[in-house]
Design an enzyme around this catalytic site. Structure first.
Site, PDB file in Angstrom:
ATOM      1  N   GLY A  29       0.808  -1.217   0.000  1.00 24.41           N
ATOM      2  CA  GLY A  29       0.000   0.000   0.000  1.00 24.41           C
ATOM      3  C   GLY A  29       0.837   1.261   0.000  1.00 24.41           C
ATOM      4  O   GLY A  29       2.060   1.220   0.142  1.00 24.41           O
ATOM      5  N   ASN A  30       0.175   2.390  -0.136  1.00 21.37           N
ATOM      6  CA  ASN A  30       0.860   3.675  -0.149  1.00 21.37           C
ATOM      7  C   ASN A  30      -0.133   4.804   0.034  1.00 21.37           C
ATOM      8  O   ASN A  30      -1.309   4.678  -0.318  1.00 21.37           O
ATOM      9  CB  ASN A  30       1.643   3.870  -1.452  1.00 21.37           C
ATOM     10  CG  ASN A  30       0.835   3.484  -2.672  1.00 21.37           C
ATOM     11  OD1 ASN A  30      -0.065   4.207  -3.087  1.00 21.37           O
ATOM     12  ND2 ASN A  30       1.143   2.325  -3.257  1.00 21.37           N
ATOM     13  N   SER A  46       8.920   3.091  -2.927  1.00 18.07           N
ATOM     14  CA  SER A  46       8.526   1.771  -3.402  1.00 18.07           C
ATOM     15  C   SER A  46       9.177   0.655  -2.589  1.00 18.07           C
ATOM     16  O   SER A  46      10.391   0.657  -2.361  1.00 18.07           O
ATOM     17  CB  SER A  46       8.928   1.620  -4.873  1.00 18.07           C
ATOM     18  OG  SER A  46       8.546   0.361  -5.377  1.00 18.07           O
ATOM     19  N   GLY A  47       8.348  -0.304  -2.147  1.00 19.09           N
ATOM     20  CA  GLY A  47       8.843  -1.540  -1.565  1.00 19.09           C
ATOM     21  C   GLY A  47       9.498  -1.438  -0.209  1.00 19.09           C
ATOM     22  O   GLY A  47      10.193  -2.369   0.209  1.00 19.09           O
ATOM     23  N   SER A  76       5.533   2.562  -6.937  1.00 19.10           N
ATOM     24  CA  SER A  76       5.238   2.189  -8.326  1.00 19.10           C
ATOM     25  C   SER A  76       3.874   2.690  -8.769  1.00 19.10           C
ATOM     26  O   SER A  76       3.590   2.752  -9.970  1.00 19.10           O
ATOM     27  CB  SER A  76       5.323   0.667  -8.492  1.00 19.10           C
ATOM     28  OG  SER A  76       4.433   0.017  -7.602  1.00 19.10           O
ATOM     29  N   ASP A  77       3.013   3.074  -7.816  1.00 16.27           N
ATOM     30  CA  ASP A  77       1.684   3.600  -8.147  1.00 16.27           C
ATOM     31  C   ASP A  77       1.674   5.117  -8.320  1.00 16.27           C
ATOM     32  O   ASP A  77       0.599   5.710  -8.459  1.00 16.27           O
ATOM     33  CB  ASP A  77       0.687   3.215  -7.049  1.00 16.27           C
ATOM     34  CG  ASP A  77       0.465   1.722  -6.958  1.00 16.27           C
ATOM     35  OD1 ASP A  77       0.097   1.126  -7.985  1.00 16.27           O
ATOM     36  OD2 ASP A  77       0.666   1.147  -5.869  1.00 16.27           O
ATOM     37  N   HIS A  96      -3.862   3.962  -1.380  1.00 18.23           N
ATOM     38  CA  HIS A  96      -4.066   2.680  -2.079  1.00 18.23           C
ATOM     39  C   HIS A  96      -3.672   1.556  -1.140  1.00 18.23           C
ATOM     40  O   HIS A  96      -2.604   1.597  -0.532  1.00 18.23           O
ATOM     41  CB  HIS A  96      -3.212   2.622  -3.346  1.00 18.23           C
ATOM     42  CG  HIS A  96      -3.207   1.276  -4.008  1.00 18.23           C
ATOM     43  ND1 HIS A  96      -4.352   0.612  -4.352  1.00 18.23           N
ATOM     44  CD2 HIS A  96      -2.176   0.476  -4.389  1.00 18.23           C
ATOM     45  CE1 HIS A  96      -4.036  -0.553  -4.926  1.00 18.23           C
ATOM     46  NE2 HIS A  96      -2.716  -0.651  -4.952  1.00 18.23           N
ATOM     47  N   HIS A  98      -4.290  -2.976  -0.249  1.00 19.99           N
ATOM     48  CA  HIS A  98      -4.773  -4.282  -0.718  1.00 19.99           C
ATOM     49  C   HIS A  98      -5.543  -4.938   0.424  1.00 19.99           C
ATOM     50  O   HIS A  98      -5.372  -6.124   0.701  1.00 19.99           O
ATOM     51  CB  HIS A  98      -3.598  -5.150  -1.178  1.00 19.99           C
ATOM     52  CG  HIS A  98      -2.986  -4.686  -2.459  1.00 19.99           C
ATOM     53  ND1 HIS A  98      -3.257  -5.271  -3.675  1.00 19.99           N
ATOM     54  CD2 HIS A  98      -2.134  -3.662  -2.722  1.00 19.99           C
ATOM     55  CE1 HIS A  98      -2.581  -4.654  -4.617  1.00 19.99           C
ATOM     56  NE2 HIS A  98      -1.898  -3.659  -4.063  1.00 19.99           N
ATOM     57  N   HIS A 172      -7.632  -5.680  -9.059  1.00 18.18           N
ATOM     58  CA  HIS A 172      -6.478  -5.052  -8.399  1.00 18.18           C
ATOM     59  C   HIS A 172      -6.808  -4.725  -6.948  1.00 18.18           C
ATOM     60  O   HIS A 172      -6.424  -5.465  -6.049  1.00 18.18           O
ATOM     61  CB  HIS A 172      -6.073  -3.811  -9.196  1.00 18.18           C
ATOM     62  CG  HIS A 172      -4.824  -3.159  -8.715  1.00 18.18           C
ATOM     63  ND1 HIS A 172      -4.249  -2.087  -9.384  1.00 18.18           N
ATOM     64  CD2 HIS A 172      -4.038  -3.370  -7.642  1.00 18.18           C
ATOM     65  CE1 HIS A 172      -3.165  -1.696  -8.750  1.00 18.18           C
ATOM     66  NE2 HIS A 172      -3.020  -2.458  -7.674  1.00 18.18           N
TER      67      HIS A 172
END
Length: 234
Positions: A29-30, A46-47, A76-77, A96, A98, A172
């Protein structure tokens, strides 16, 4: 000292709320935030696992996705976030995740229906789900195309991003937004609960109808708009 310290701190705190609310695992997420006057967006790198994330790790980019400040690669989003900022002019933060139940609805490619007053407290419509992305779009600028999928769905359904602050990207997961990064995270938590409630309701009774419009109007407008009376006011 960073010229964007205030924004990076705000975005860091919003990101750290995700694991506290059980909305993310590991790096799933972010959250971003925007300074519209400066024309910059701060976003999680990222990551990077949340337990390792520091304020100084937050990356700053401009609305064309060019690095402004930071030693790490942005999420990455990022291109999805910046596209939404360019088109949703009142948005100040985007999230964002998941999260389990919201992702389940996204994977089922079904909008979350408005079945009760908890949902109606927060939005008048079903939580929309985008169309499935084409192979051509997937092979192209994928994250930019994800943003276009969201914009296209809001245009198709004639939805206002001020009234519907959440969406499911088919196959997604969820994106939410709000006036601040903290409000975007709040909306992610609300969305996950709405998704869970709808799943349980339809498991108990698959024929459950949508809530009637009079209840939608009562619950939504007692919290929103000029005649709202919920809470303590200003």
């Amino acid at each position: 000292m960073s010229a964007y310290k205030y924004l990076k701190e705000e975005v860091y705190e919003a990101n750290m709320e995700l694991p506290r609310k059980g909305l993310v695992l590991y790096t799933f997420g972010n959250v971003s935030g925007i300074d519209r006057q400066a024309g910059v967006v701060a976003i999680k790198p990222s990551g990077v696992p949340y337990e390792e994330l520091r304020v100084e790790d937050i990356v700053v980019v401009d609305l064309d996705n060019q690095l402004v400040e930071g030693a790490m690669r942005p999420s990455s989003d990022t291109k999805t976030h910046t596209l939404l900022y360019r088109h949703f002019n009142t948005v100040g933060g985007i999230c964002h995740t998941h999260s389990t139940h919201a992702v389940a609805w996204a994977q089922a490619m079904r909008p979350i229906p408005n079945l009760g007053t908890t949902h109606a407290d927060h939005l008048v419509a079903s939580v929309p789900v985008t169309d499935v992305m084409s192979d051509e779009a997937i092979k192209g600028d994928y994250e930019h195309e994800t943003g276009l999928q969201i914009l296209d769905k809001f245009k198709e359904l004639d939805l206002s991003p001020e009234e519907v602050e959440m969406v499911l990207v088919a196959c997604h997961g969820p994106f939410t937004w709000g006036k601040t990064p903290a409000k975007a995270v709040y909306n992610s938590a609300v969305l996950e609960e709405l998704a869970r409630m709808a799943y349980l309701t339809l498991t108990i009774n698959p024929a459950t109808p949508a809530i009637k419009q009079s209840l939608v109007d009562k619950h939504y407008f007692r919290k929103h708009g000029k005649d709202a009376y919920y809470g303590q006011g200003c």
